[in-house]
Design an enzyme around this catalytic site. Structure first.
Site, mmCIF file in Angstrom:
data_model
loop_
_atom_site.group_PDB
_atom_site.id
_atom_site.type_symbol
_atom_site.label_atom_id
_atom_site.label_comp_id
_atom_site.label_asym_id
_atom_site.label_seq_id
_atom_site.Cartn_x
_atom_site.Cartn_y
_atom_site.Cartn_z
ATOM 1 N N ASP A 69 74.345 56.941 47.448
ATOM 2 C CA ASP A 69 73.337 57.319 46.587
ATOM 3 C C ASP A 69 73.446 56.589 45.151
ATOM 4 O O ASP A 69 74.545 56.628 44.557
ATOM 5 C CB ASP A 69 73.297 58.745 46.246
ATOM 6 C CG ASP A 69 71.969 59.143 45.556
ATOM 7 O OD1 ASP A 69 71.033 58.169 45.647
ATOM 8 O OD2 ASP A 69 71.651 60.260 45.089
ATOM 9 N N ASP A 90 67.238 53.601 47.393
ATOM 10 C CA ASP A 90 68.406 53.883 46.749
ATOM 11 C C ASP A 90 69.403 54.913 47.462
ATOM 12 O O ASP A 90 70.350 55.148 46.976
ATOM 13 C CB ASP A 90 68.066 54.405 45.333
ATOM 14 C CG ASP A 90 67.344 55.784 45.308
ATOM 15 O OD1 ASP A 90 66.874 56.079 46.498
ATOM 16 O OD2 ASP A 90 67.663 56.137 44.299
ATOM 17 N N GLU A 91 69.223 55.298 48.697
ATOM 18 C CA GLU A 91 70.078 56.006 49.297
ATOM 19 C C GLU A 91 70.078 55.955 50.951
ATOM 20 O O GLU A 91 69.182 55.583 51.534
ATOM 21 C CB GLU A 91 70.019 57.696 48.967
ATOM 22 C CG GLU A 91 68.571 58.155 49.143
ATOM 23 C CD GLU A 91 68.616 59.609 48.915
ATOM 24 O OE1 GLU A 91 69.574 60.295 49.230
ATOM 25 O OE2 GLU A 91 67.473 60.095 48.549
#
Length: 364
Positions: free
Chosen positions: A14, A108-109
């Site tokens: 993350d 983003d993860e």
């Protein structure tokens, strides 16, 4: 365990305050300052906030006016999604150096299954450290990671040592970790579900564990079996590298309400462009487009159209969305928000003969 009987090694990576960190990286004047990525003004909503801003209780999805009130020195930055997408692509290339089993959740993860990995590294915590170091070297950005034997616990672990840290939850410690956790902090338990659990006397994982599968299924439907499992530290969901989103959407709340159909059509174009750009960069297309219209009294109307064949390009999406918008004109009230969503998503490929696009539908 996986099909060979091995204990799975799952990493959840993350990025830390991703959009805000990108803006601080690209503009040194913003470093160390409280910034918010998103629209300023009376109707703006934050996409994310830097850690300097989070000290003031500022978070994503917060109205901009509330954020500005909590932090008078807050700096608002307009999002640059094309930049974020490119950095996300770089990060996924790093993931691919270690494993092919990558399940992105957003820009983003992502989950990674590194039980068997391309580096032949036996220790998942070392793989996570390696990946985070590679991300830092390539992008200049910090990432946090959670390591565990299933997806639920890896996701929970990635929050334990943020920012720029990592944590591991072992098979031995997993059940006890869940028992001591408040259910409102469980990934997959939203505010409404948490409130329902509280009404049923379920405050912690330990409370959840006392409930039978029948009880949980009765009160939570199909989610009951999932809750029964995670209360015991069990989550059999696989990391799905072929995972395709069910929909892609974008919307915008206007500073001033709109009454004119031409002006509304102008505002529709960047939304259609945004969702199509995502599809194009992800190698997918869609058969259904939905237009959402929210009026000044917060009531809303939606119109959808599903084609027999997938959309060929962004102009096709915009034409259909514009036609749908026309079906609710004249507007019953002035319009405060417009949204465009693509669904019935399919993988877009090209054959080797004539460059014609062929489609492989996914069961979602």
């Amino acid at each position: 365990m996986n099909s060979t009987g091995q204990v799975r090694k799952i990493i959840h990576v993350d990025m830390d305050a991703f959009y805000a960190s990108v803006e601080q990286r690209d503009n040194p004047d913003l470093c160390g300052k409280p910034i918010a990525v998103g629209g300023a003004g009376a109707r703006g909503v934050l996409t994310t906030a830097s850690y300097e801003a989070r000290i003031f209780g500022i978070h994503s999805a917060m109205p901009s006016v509330t954020a500005a009130r909590r932090c008078p020195n807050l700096i608002f930055v307009k999002p640059r999604f094309e930049v974020y997408r490119e950095i996300s692509r770089q990060i996924r290339e790093i993931f691919a150096e270690y494993t092919s089993l990558i399940e992105p959740l957003s820009l983003d993860e992502a989950y990674l299954d590194v039980t068997e990995n391309r580096k032949e590294m036996p220790i998942a915590t070392e793989i996570a450290s390696d990946i985070r170091a590679r991300i830092k070297a390539v992008t200049g950005l910090n990432a946090s990671a959670g390591i565990s034997y299933n997806k639920f616990l890896a996701k929970m672990a990635s929050d334990l040592n943020k920012p720029n840290g990592q944590a591991v939850i072992t098979p031995k410690n997993g059940p006890a970790f869940v028992e001591g956790l408040a259910v409102k902090k469980f990934h997959g338990v939203g505010p409404a579900t948490a409130e329902k659990m509280h009404r049923l006397g379920i405050e912690t994982g330990a409370d959840l564990k006392t409930k039978s599968l029948q009880f949980l299924s009765q009160h939570f439907g199909k989610s009951g079996s999932y809750f029964y499992g995670i209360a015991r530290g069990i989550d059999e969901r696989q990391v799905r590298s072929d995972r395709v989103r069910k929909s892609v959407g974008a919307e915008d709340t206007f500073i001033q309400d709109i009454d004119d159909i031409e002006l509304a059509g102008d505002e529709l174009k960047p939304l259609a462009d945004k969702v199509w750009d995502y599809c194009k960069s992800s190698g997918i297309t869609a058969k259904t487009v939905t237009v959402k219209v929210k009026y000044s009294d917060f009531t809303q109307a939606t119109r959808s159209k599903t084609n027999a064949l997938p959309f060929a390009d962004g102009r096709d999406v915009l034409r259909t969305a514009t036609d749908l918008l026309a079906t609710v004109y004249p507007f019953k009230l002035s319009v405060r928000l417009l949204g465009v969503t693509l669904s019935t998503l399919t993988r877009a490929t090209r054959d080797g003969a004539g460059g014609e696009r062929s489609q492989l539908d996914f069961n979602l």
